[in-house]
Design a protein around this motif. Structure first.
Motif, PDB file in Angstrom:
ATOM      1  N   GLY A  38    -129.318   5.239 -66.910  1.00 39.46           N
ATOM      2  CA  GLY A  38    -130.040   4.513 -67.952  1.00 39.46           C
ATOM      3  C   GLY A  38    -131.152   3.689 -67.330  1.00 39.46           C
ATOM      4  O   GLY A  38    -132.014   4.219 -66.629  1.00 39.46           O
ATOM      5  N   LYS A  39    -131.122   2.370 -67.544  1.00 42.90           N
ATOM      6  CA  LYS A  39    -132.132   1.494 -66.972  1.00 42.90           C
ATOM      7  C   LYS A  39    -131.626   0.739 -65.748  1.00 42.90           C
ATOM      8  O   LYS A  39    -132.350  -0.058 -65.157  1.00 42.90           O
ATOM      9  CB  LYS A  39    -132.616   0.497 -68.030  1.00 42.90           C
ATOM     10  CG  LYS A  39    -133.319   1.153 -69.213  1.00 42.90           C
ATOM     11  CD  LYS A  39    -133.810   0.118 -70.211  1.00 42.90           C
ATOM     12  CE  LYS A  39    -134.535   0.783 -71.381  1.00 42.90           C
ATOM     13  NZ  LYS A  39    -135.025  -0.212 -72.370  1.00 42.90           N
ATOM     14  N   ARG A  40    -130.380   1.004 -65.373  1.00 45.93           N
ATOM     15  CA  ARG A  40    -129.811   0.281 -64.242  1.00 45.93           C
ATOM     16  C   ARG A  40    -130.379   0.772 -62.911  1.00 45.93           C
ATOM     17  O   ARG A  40    -130.646   1.976 -62.762  1.00 45.93           O
ATOM     18  CB  ARG A  40    -128.289   0.434 -64.219  1.00 45.93           C
ATOM     19  CG  ARG A  40    -127.559  -0.342 -65.293  1.00 45.93           C
ATOM     20  CD  ARG A  40    -126.056  -0.144 -65.170  1.00 45.93           C
ATOM     21  NE  ARG A  40    -125.670   1.239 -65.450  1.00 45.93           N
ATOM     22  CZ  ARG A  40    -124.449   1.719 -65.235  1.00 45.93           C
ATOM     23  NH1 ARG A  40    -123.519   0.937 -64.703  1.00 45.93           N
ATOM     24  NH2 ARG A  40    -124.168   2.978 -65.534  1.00 45.93           N
ATOM     25  N   PRO A  41    -130.525  -0.112 -61.936  1.00 45.47           N
ATOM     26  CA  PRO A  41    -130.867   0.357 -60.581  1.00 45.47           C
ATOM     27  C   PRO A  41    -129.730   1.206 -60.027  1.00 45.47           C
ATOM     28  O   PRO A  41    -128.563   1.013 -60.378  1.00 45.47           O
ATOM     29  CB  PRO A  41    -131.045  -0.936 -59.787  1.00 45.47           C
ATOM     30  CG  PRO A  41    -130.419  -2.012 -60.590  1.00 45.47           C
ATOM     31  CD  PRO A  41    -130.410  -1.572 -62.016  1.00 45.47           C
ATOM     32  N   ILE A  42    -130.090   2.141 -59.158  1.00 41.87           N
ATOM     33  CA  ILE A  42    -129.121   3.115 -58.654  1.00 41.87           C
ATOM     34  C   ILE A  42    -128.856   2.853 -57.177  1.00 41.87           C
ATOM     35  O   ILE A  42    -129.785   2.786 -56.366  1.00 41.87           O
ATOM     36  CB  ILE A  42    -129.650   4.553 -58.834  1.00 41.87           C
ATOM     37  CG1 ILE A  42    -130.020   4.811 -60.301  1.00 41.87           C
ATOM     38  CG2 ILE A  42    -128.623   5.567 -58.354  1.00 41.87           C
ATOM     39  CD1 ILE A  42    -130.773   6.116 -60.514  1.00 41.87           C
ATOM     40  N   LEU A  43    -127.587   2.707 -56.840  1.00 44.28           N
ATOM     41  CA  LEU A  43    -127.176   2.620 -55.441  1.00 44.28           C
ATOM     42  C   LEU A  43    -126.605   3.970 -55.040  1.00 44.28           C
ATOM     43  O   LEU A  43    -125.624   4.435 -55.619  1.00 44.28           O
ATOM     44  CB  LEU A  43    -126.114   1.538 -55.240  1.00 44.28           C
ATOM     45  CG  LEU A  43    -126.460   0.104 -55.616  1.00 44.28           C
ATOM     46  CD1 LEU A  43    -125.380  -0.846 -55.109  1.00 44.28           C
ATOM     47  CD2 LEU A  43    -127.814  -0.309 -55.072  1.00 44.28           C
ATOM     48  N   ILE A  44    -127.216   4.594 -54.046  1.00 40.15           N
ATOM     49  CA  ILE A  44    -126.757   5.897 -53.573  1.00 40.15           C
ATOM     50  C   ILE A  44    -126.215   5.737 -52.161  1.00 40.15           C
ATOM     51  O   ILE A  44    -126.953   5.445 -51.218  1.00 40.15           O
ATOM     52  CB  ILE A  44    -127.882   6.944 -53.579  1.00 40.15           C
ATOM     53  CG1 ILE A  44    -128.429   7.141 -54.998  1.00 40.15           C
ATOM     54  CG2 ILE A  44    -127.375   8.272 -53.024  1.00 40.15           C
ATOM     55  CD1 ILE A  44    -129.568   8.146 -55.085  1.00 40.15           C
ATOM     56  N   ALA A  45    -124.901   5.907 -52.015  1.00 39.26           N
ATOM     57  CA  ALA A  45    -124.286   5.923 -50.684  1.00 39.26           C
ATOM     58  C   ALA A  45    -124.551   7.286 -50.067  1.00 39.26           C
ATOM     59  O   ALA A  45    -124.295   8.325 -50.688  1.00 39.26           O
ATOM     60  CB  ALA A  45    -122.794   5.657 -50.783  1.00 39.26           C
ATOM     61  N   LYS A  74    -120.230   2.656 -46.213  1.00 38.30           N
ATOM     62  CA  LYS A  74    -119.449   1.437 -46.004  1.00 38.30           C
ATOM     63  C   LYS A  74    -120.051   0.245 -46.737  1.00 38.30           C
ATOM     64  O   LYS A  74    -119.325  -0.641 -47.200  1.00 38.30           O
ATOM     65  CB  LYS A  74    -119.327   1.141 -44.510  1.00 38.30           C
ATOM     66  CG  LYS A  74    -118.373   2.055 -43.772  1.00 38.30           C
ATOM     67  CD  LYS A  74    -118.220   1.628 -42.316  1.00 38.30           C
ATOM     68  CE  LYS A  74    -117.227   2.522 -41.590  1.00 38.30           C
ATOM     69  NZ  LYS A  74    -117.065   2.120 -40.163  1.00 38.30           N
ATOM     70  N   LYS A  75    -121.371   0.199 -46.829  1.00 38.13           N
ATOM     71  CA  LYS A  75    -122.011  -0.934 -47.509  1.00 38.13           C
ATOM     72  C   LYS A  75    -121.842  -0.858 -49.018  1.00 38.13           C
ATOM     73  O   LYS A  75    -121.848  -1.882 -49.702  1.00 38.13           O
ATOM     74  CB  LYS A  75    -123.494  -1.005 -47.142  1.00 38.13           C
ATOM     75  CG  LYS A  75    -123.746  -1.462 -45.724  1.00 38.13           C
ATOM     76  CD  LYS A  75    -125.202  -1.833 -45.504  1.00 38.13           C
ATOM     77  CE  LYS A  75    -125.403  -2.379 -44.095  1.00 38.13           C
ATOM     78  NZ  LYS A  75    -126.810  -2.805 -43.865  1.00 38.13           N
ATOM     79  N   LEU A  76    -121.691   0.372 -49.543  1.00 37.51           N
ATOM     80  CA  LEU A  76    -121.540   0.511 -50.987  1.00 37.51           C
ATOM     81  C   LEU A  76    -120.244  -0.124 -51.481  1.00 37.51           C
ATOM     82  O   LEU A  76    -120.187  -0.641 -52.603  1.00 37.51           O
ATOM     83  CB  LEU A  76    -121.576   1.987 -51.392  1.00 37.51           C
ATOM     84  CG  LEU A  76    -121.535   2.280 -52.896  1.00 37.51           C
ATOM     85  CD1 LEU A  76    -122.791   1.759 -53.578  1.00 37.51           C
ATOM     86  CD2 LEU A  76    -121.381   3.766 -53.159  1.00 37.51           C
ATOM     87  N   THR A  77    -119.213  -0.129 -50.662  1.00 42.19           N
ATOM     88  CA  THR A  77    -117.927  -0.690 -51.091  1.00 42.19           C
ATOM     89  C   THR A  77    -118.046  -2.173 -51.426  1.00 42.19           C
ATOM     90  O   THR A  77    -117.262  -2.698 -52.213  1.00 42.19           O
ATOM     91  CB  THR A  77    -116.847  -0.492 -50.011  1.00 42.19           C
ATOM     92  OG1 THR A  77    -117.264  -1.124 -48.795  1.00 42.19           O
ATOM     93  CG2 THR A  77    -116.616   0.985 -49.745  1.00 42.19           C
ATOM     94  N   GLY A  78    -119.014  -2.847 -50.858  1.00 41.84           N
ATOM     95  CA  GLY A  78    -119.219  -4.252 -51.161  1.00 41.84           C
ATOM     96  C   GLY A  78    -119.696  -4.502 -52.583  1.00 41.84           C
ATOM     97  O   GLY A  78    -119.675  -5.646 -53.059  1.00 41.84           O
ATOM     98  N   PHE A  79    -120.111  -3.427 -53.264  1.00 42.80           N
ATOM     99  CA  PHE A  79    -120.586  -3.543 -54.642  1.00 42.80           C
ATOM    100  C   PHE A  79    -119.595  -2.945 -55.632  1.00 42.80           C
ATOM    101  O   PHE A  79    -119.942  -2.681 -56.785  1.00 42.80           O
ATOM    102  CB  PHE A  79    -121.940  -2.845 -54.789  1.00 42.80           C
ATOM    103  CG  PHE A  79    -123.042  -3.467 -53.987  1.00 42.80           C
ATOM    104  CD1 PHE A  79    -123.860  -4.440 -54.552  1.00 42.80           C
ATOM    105  CD2 PHE A  79    -123.260  -3.095 -52.670  1.00 42.80           C
ATOM    106  CE1 PHE A  79    -124.884  -5.024 -53.816  1.00 42.80           C
ATOM    107  CE2 PHE A  79    -124.274  -3.674 -51.921  1.00 42.80           C
ATOM    108  CZ  PHE A  79    -125.086  -4.643 -52.496  1.00 42.80           C
ATOM    109  N   SER A  80    -118.358  -2.730 -55.200  1.00 49.17           N
ATOM    110  CA  SER A  80    -117.386  -2.018 -56.035  1.00 49.17           C
ATOM    111  C   SER A  80    -117.154  -2.686 -57.388  1.00 49.17           C
ATOM    112  O   SER A  80    -116.911  -2.003 -58.383  1.00 49.17           O
ATOM    113  CB  SER A  80    -116.050  -1.883 -55.288  1.00 49.17           C
ATOM    114  OG  SER A  80    -115.530  -3.157 -54.960  1.00 49.17           O
ATOM    115  N   GLY A  81    -117.227  -3.997 -57.435  1.00 46.53           N
ATOM    116  CA  GLY A  81    -116.984  -4.693 -58.706  1.00 46.53           C
ATOM    117  C   GLY A  81    -118.242  -5.109 -59.427  1.00 46.53           C
ATOM    118  O   GLY A  81    -118.168  -5.811 -60.457  1.00 46.53           O
ATOM    119  N   ASP A  82    -119.395  -4.697 -58.936  1.00 51.06           N
ATOM    120  CA  ASP A  82    -120.676  -5.123 -59.512  1.00 51.06           C
ATOM    121  C   ASP A  82    -121.105  -4.163 -60.623  1.00 51.06           C
ATOM    122  O   ASP A  82    -121.252  -2.964 -60.388  1.00 51.06           O
ATOM    123  CB  ASP A  82    -121.734  -5.157 -58.412  1.00 51.06           C
ATOM    124  CG  ASP A  82    -122.938  -5.993 -58.790  1.00 51.06           C
ATOM    125  OD1 ASP A  82    -123.347  -5.934 -59.963  1.00 51.06           O
ATOM    126  OD2 ASP A  82    -123.460  -6.701 -57.914  1.00 51.06           O
TER     127      ASP A  82
END
Length: 321
Positions: free
Chosen positions: A162-169, A237-245
């Protein structure tokens, strides 16, 4: 197996040349297909590889990449002792090759990791133009009939966000450059930020003429100035820090489905740098070797297909004793 080529504890060993191909651990002499760590261990004494692979090795391992490096281009044979060696492009990542070995009138082709769909960040896979006695072939996705088109997978991911920013691990070597280039070609209007662990490899790709596409280093102050959607490429590994975001649309770029393992992911981005089952089958049938031995994956269906075509096929077995 051919008597002069053995599967030992340290990996595939060429007896007359006294070298290993993609060893599992440090050895005295190695012929390396590409720079992923499961194929290129640090602390080897001598390494034969493409200039691209050696450059990536130096970047990642520094002084531990190799004591002595032997760069060789694709398509031009060279000798390691009495064994003739030729590199053929593998279509996997920058510098990746298949390894053709010739000795005593016999030819072995080691596939390394191979990719088939059009990957603009590395040369396409090529085939040998001589008869092959034995193929040692990967089977990472030997039970997956085919992969979706990466462009379609990425377009679906962007639409889902949608309009959300995308984090790609993404893995920092190979996959990150390919995802960045896909974004550049598919959505050049979309800002792409990359983690600092990725930018040196991006730079190396560009130095070797493989442009990963438009991107900037991720900095929080720069991201805050973006109005609208953007993509941030970062290591798994850095993506896991956003697991609850909930601000971001979070995906893992892989040929595997990681959503079952990580329920907090918001979707899939199925992009694989390995051949699918049907692609491996076509690869083997086109080469038409006398025999094939599969490893690194799931070979059951591939073995059946090859045997039905009259090609002696089995899973690679380690030498005993």
């Amino acid at each position: 197996m051919i008597a002069w080529f053995q599967y030992r504890e340290a990996g595939l060993y060429c007896v007359p040349g006294d070298f290993y191909v993609d060893p599992h651990k440090p050895v005295g002499r190695a012929v390396v297909s590409h720079a992923h760590s499961d194929h290129y261990p640090r602390y080897c004494h001598e390494v034969y590889a493409t200039e691209e692979t050696l450059a990536i090795g130096r970047l990642r391992y520094m002084n531990n990449a190799a004591k002595v490096s032997h760069p060789h281009p694709t398509g031009i044979a060279f000798q390691v002792g009495p064994v003739k060696v030729t590199f053929l492009n593998a279509g996997h990542i920058l510098g990746s090759v298949q390894v053709l070995l010739e000795f005593d009138g016999q030819r072995i082709l080691y596939s390394g990791d191979i990719g088939f769909d059009q990957n603009p960040t590395c040369p396409p896979l090529e085939y040998p133009d001589v008869p092959i006695d034995l193929v040692i072939c990967e089977s990472t996705f030997g039970e997956k009939e085919q992969h979706p088109a990466p462009e379609a997978a990425l377009a679906h991911c962007i639409a889902e966000a949608g309009k959300r920013p995308i984090l790609i691990a993404t893995y920092v070597l190979g996959k990150a450059q390919r995802i960045n280039r896909l974004l550049h070609d598919l959505r050049p209007d979309l800002p792409v930020f990359v983690d600092r662990t990725i930018t040196p490899i991006h730079r190396l790709y560009r130095d070797f003429g493989m442009d990963p596409g438009k991107h900037v280093l991720y900095r929080r102050q720069d991201v805050k100035r973006v109005h609208g959607q953007y993509v941030w490429l970062l290591p798994p590994k850095k993506l896991t820090g956003f697991s609850g975001d909930r601000l971001y649309h979070k995906v893992f770029a892989s040929g595997w489905d990681n959503t079952a393992r990580s329920a907090w992911l918001n979707g899939r981005l199925e992009v694989s740098d390995h051949a699918s089952q049907s692609e491996i089958e076509n690869y083997i049938l086109r080469i038409n070797p006398k025999a094939v031995r599969f490893w690194h994956g799931y070979p059951t269906s591939l073995i059946a297909t090859c045997n039905n075509a009259g090609i002696d096929a089995a899973e690679l077995q380690m030498e005993v004793g």
